[in-house]
Design a protein around this motif. Structure first.
Motif, PDB file in Angstrom:
ATOM      1  N   GLU A 249     -30.448  16.001 -47.238  1.00 29.02           N
ATOM      2  CA  GLU A 249     -31.677  16.620 -47.728  1.00 29.02           C
ATOM      3  C   GLU A 249     -32.069  17.859 -46.903  1.00 29.02           C
ATOM      4  N   TYR A 250     -31.829  17.811 -45.622  1.00 26.46           N
ATOM      5  CA  TYR A 250     -32.246  18.897 -44.732  1.00 26.46           C
ATOM      6  C   TYR A 250     -31.059  19.742 -44.261  1.00 26.46           C
ATOM      7  N   ALA A 251     -29.958  19.710 -44.987  1.00 27.70           N
ATOM      8  CA  ALA A 251     -28.735  20.371 -44.513  1.00 27.70           C
ATOM      9  C   ALA A 251     -28.945  21.874 -44.283  1.00 27.70           C
ATOM     10  N   ASP A 252     -28.397  22.371 -43.180  1.00 24.35           N
ATOM     11  CA  ASP A 252     -28.251  23.811 -42.968  1.00 24.35           C
ATOM     12  C   ASP A 252     -26.871  24.003 -42.331  1.00 24.35           C
ATOM     13  N   ARG A 253     -26.541  25.222 -41.961  1.00 23.39           N
ATOM     14  CA  ARG A 253     -25.186  25.473 -41.476  1.00 23.39           C
ATOM     15  C   ARG A 253     -24.829  24.622 -40.251  1.00 23.39           C
ATOM     16  N   SER A 254     -25.860  24.278 -39.444  1.00 23.72           N
ATOM     17  CA  SER A 254     -25.576  23.512 -38.219  1.00 23.72           C
ATOM     18  C   SER A 254     -25.322  22.031 -38.510  1.00 23.72           C
ATOM     19  N   THR A 255     -25.521  21.626 -39.790  1.00 17.83           N
ATOM     20  CA  THR A 255     -25.255  20.233 -40.185  1.00 17.83           C
ATOM     21  C   THR A 255     -23.754  19.943 -40.203  1.00 17.83           C
ATOM     22  N   PHE A 256     -22.948  21.019 -40.294  1.00 15.00           N
ATOM     23  CA  PHE A 256     -21.509  20.841 -40.533  1.00 15.00           C
ATOM     24  C   PHE A 256     -20.672  21.230 -39.313  1.00 15.00           C
ATOM     25  N   VAL A 257     -19.550  20.569 -39.194  1.00 14.85           N
ATOM     26  CA  VAL A 257     -18.599  20.915 -38.142  1.00 14.85           C
ATOM     27  C   VAL A 257     -17.262  21.257 -38.808  1.00 14.85           C
ATOM     28  N   ARG A 258     -16.509  22.141 -38.148  1.00 19.01           N
ATOM     29  CA  ARG A 258     -15.187  22.494 -38.700  1.00 19.01           C
ATOM     30  C   ARG A 258     -14.137  21.662 -37.973  1.00 19.01           C
ATOM     31  N   VAL A 259     -13.296  21.025 -38.768  1.00 19.39           N
ATOM     32  CA  VAL A 259     -12.359  20.026 -38.244  1.00 19.39           C
ATOM     33  C   VAL A 259     -10.944  20.364 -38.725  1.00 19.39           C
ATOM     34  N   GLY A 260      -9.960  20.147 -37.875  1.00 23.36           N
ATOM     35  CA  GLY A 260      -8.567  20.389 -38.250  1.00 23.36           C
ATOM     36  C   GLY A 260      -8.022  19.256 -39.117  1.00 23.36           C
ATOM     37  N   PHE A 261      -7.282  19.604 -40.163  1.00 24.93           N
ATOM     38  CA  PHE A 261      -6.703  18.572 -41.039  1.00 24.93           C
ATOM     39  C   PHE A 261      -5.696  17.700 -40.282  1.00 24.93           C
ATOM     40  N   ARG A 262      -4.877  18.349 -39.458  1.00 27.54           N
ATOM     41  CA  ARG A 262      -3.703  17.670 -38.934  1.00 27.54           C
ATOM     42  C   ARG A 262      -4.001  16.420 -38.100  1.00 27.54           C
ATOM     43  N   PRO A 263      -4.861  16.515 -37.067  1.00 28.15           N
ATOM     44  CA  PRO A 263      -5.117  15.312 -36.275  1.00 28.15           C
ATOM     45  C   PRO A 263      -5.777  14.192 -37.083  1.00 28.15           C
ATOM     46  N   ILE A 264      -6.584  14.591 -38.072  1.00 31.41           N
ATOM     47  CA  ILE A 264      -7.268  13.588 -38.904  1.00 31.41           C
ATOM     48  C   ILE A 264      -6.254  12.860 -39.790  1.00 31.41           C
ATOM     49  N   LEU A 265      -5.357  13.630 -40.429  1.00 34.53           N
ATOM     50  CA  LEU A 265      -4.370  13.006 -41.314  1.00 34.53           C
ATOM     51  C   LEU A 265      -3.351  12.197 -40.505  1.00 34.53           C
ATOM     52  N   GLU A 266      -3.034  12.664 -39.303  1.00 32.60           N
ATOM     53  CA  GLU A 266      -2.085  11.916 -38.460  1.00 32.60           C
ATOM     54  C   GLU A 266      -2.660  10.564 -38.037  1.00 32.60           C
ATOM     55  N   ALA A 267      -3.980  10.518 -37.815  1.00 26.58           N
ATOM     56  CA  ALA A 267      -4.606   9.248 -37.402  1.00 26.58           C
ATOM     57  C   ALA A 267      -4.442   8.172 -38.481  1.00 26.58           C
ATOM     58  N   LEU A 268      -4.353   8.607 -39.750  1.00 26.39           N
ATOM     59  CA  LEU A 268      -4.176   7.648 -40.846  1.00 26.39           C
ATOM     60  C   LEU A 268      -2.845   6.913 -40.733  1.00 26.39           C
ATOM     61  N   ASP A 269      -1.891   7.552 -40.059  1.00 25.16           N
ATOM     62  CA  ASP A 269      -0.557   6.947 -39.925  1.00 25.16           C
ATOM     63  C   ASP A 269      -0.424   6.107 -38.659  1.00 25.16           C
ATOM     64  N   ASN A 270      -1.509   5.992 -37.892  1.00 26.03           N
ATOM     65  CA  ASN A 270      -1.437   5.218 -36.652  1.00 26.03           C
ATOM     66  C   ASN A 270      -2.288   3.953 -36.769  1.00 26.03           C
ATOM     67  N   PRO A 271      -1.688   2.833 -37.149  1.00 22.88           N
ATOM     68  CA  PRO A 271      -2.458   1.610 -37.419  1.00 22.88           C
ATOM     69  C   PRO A 271      -3.017   0.954 -36.163  1.00 22.88           C
ATOM     70  N   ARG A 272      -2.603   1.415 -34.977  1.00 26.67           N
ATOM     71  CA  ARG A 272      -3.037   0.722 -33.752  1.00 26.67           C
ATOM     72  C   ARG A 272      -4.261   1.353 -33.087  1.00 26.67           C
ATOM     73  N   LEU A 273      -4.867   2.380 -33.708  1.00 23.03           N
ATOM     74  CA  LEU A 273      -6.014   3.060 -33.076  1.00 23.03           C
ATOM     75  C   LEU A 273      -7.206   2.115 -32.931  1.00 23.03           C
ATOM     76  N   THR A 274      -7.805   2.082 -31.757  1.00 21.61           N
ATOM     77  CA  THR A 274      -9.025   1.288 -31.553  1.00 21.61           C
ATOM     78  C   THR A 274     -10.232   2.118 -32.008  1.00 21.61           C
ATOM     79  N   ASP A 275     -11.397   1.478 -32.134  1.00 21.29           N
ATOM     80  CA  ASP A 275     -12.606   2.201 -32.542  1.00 21.29           C
ATOM     81  C   ASP A 275     -12.907   3.350 -31.581  1.00 21.29           C
ATOM     82  N   ALA A 276     -12.721   3.091 -30.276  1.00 25.19           N
ATOM     83  CA  ALA A 276     -12.993   4.145 -29.281  1.00 25.19           C
ATOM     84  C   ALA A 276     -12.029   5.317 -29.466  1.00 25.19           C
ATOM     85  N   GLU A 277     -10.779   4.992 -29.780  1.00 25.37           N
ATOM     86  CA  GLU A 277      -9.787   6.064 -29.985  1.00 25.37           C
ATOM     87  C   GLU A 277     -10.090   6.856 -31.261  1.00 25.37           C
TER      88      GLU A 277
END
Ligand code: ZN
Length: 248
Positions: free
Chosen positions: A49-77
């Motif tokens: 409801e209150y979104a402005d440009r500072s609401t968003f962060v820019r994130v790299g695709f690669r580390p996020i998609l790679e994490a999907l392939d790692n079934p052993r990640l803990t919540d902290a990781e």
């Protein structure tokens, strides 16, 4: 001059409007592609409801998609993956960032809106939720939402949910040969996939209307789905194709 992040901000504020009943408080999140390697996504703990440009962060695709392939990640990781994948912006990306990364890989999907509409979550929390979303009820539903949704059985939010969405998206692409417009997540919410911010709003709006119509149909003897032939006809006839363009 407005850019894509401005479009994302405007889309988010519209999806967050209280009268639309799509989200409350910090519910829901949105994203758009920034470039081939990164995307903008809502930060954790912010409100659409209150979104402005500072609401968003820019994130790299690669580390996020790679994490999907790692079934052993803990919540902290997982938290560490989200922090270290952040390229721009001073906040931590939403836990649903994994979902957004997957959706933004789909052909012609540039904007993604994930919400928890009361009308949809009510039906997605009902005993026969899978069956009631299996058919199409009226022509404009098909024009805006396509002929089939991707339906996700309940999964723990975060990586388990994202992995299930990946599996079901792949099955949908294999069976149908084109990207869906809508993903339904059991006992949780919906995702609208669009090539523009406006399309995400239109899809969400039509989906909510469809849920209201389904609810009425169920109190009046149960839904009568259109036949496969009628669905196919609406999906492919030239005037409806044109209308699809107009409605977008
Ligand atoms: Zn959610």
């Amino acid at each position: 001059m407005t850019d894509q992040l401005d479009d994302l901000t405007a889309m988010s504020r519209i999806l967050g409007q209280p009268e639309r009943d799509l989200v409350v408080l910090g519910e829901g999140n949105t994203s758009t592609r920034a470039d081939d390697a990164s995307f903008w996504v809502k930060a954790s703990g912010t409100r659409l409801e209150y979104a402005d440009r500072s609401t968003f962060v820019r994130v790299g695709f690669r580390p996020i998609l790679e994490a999907l392939d790692n079934p052993r990640l803990t919540d902290a990781e997982v938290g560490e993956v989200l922090r270290s994948a952040t390229i721009e912006g001073g906040r931590v990306p939403s836990i649903d960032t994994f979902l957004h990364a997957l959706c933004l890989q789909l052909d012609k999907v540039v904007f993604v809106g994930h919400t928890h509409p009361t009308a949809a979550v009510g039906l997605l929390s009902s005993a026969n939720s899978r069956a009631i979303f299996e058919g199409s009820l009226f022509p404009d539903q098909i024009v805006l939402l396509g002929t089939a949704y991707v339906y996700i059985p309940y999964a723990d939010p975060g990586l388990p949910l994202a992995r299930s969405v990946r599996e079901h998206l792949e099955a949908h692409l294999y069976r149908r040969g084109r990207a869906p417009r809508v993903i339904l997540m059991e006992n949780h919410g919906v995702i609208a996939l669009g090539s523009t911010a406006e399309q995400v709003i239109n899809i969400t709006e039509m989906l909510v209307k469809t849920c209201h119509i389904l609810t009425i149909a169920m109190t009046a003897g149960g839904p009568r789905f259109l036949t496969a032939q009628h669905v196919e006809r609406i999906d492919t006839r030239p005037d409806e194709q044109k209308r699809r363009g107009d409605l977008k």
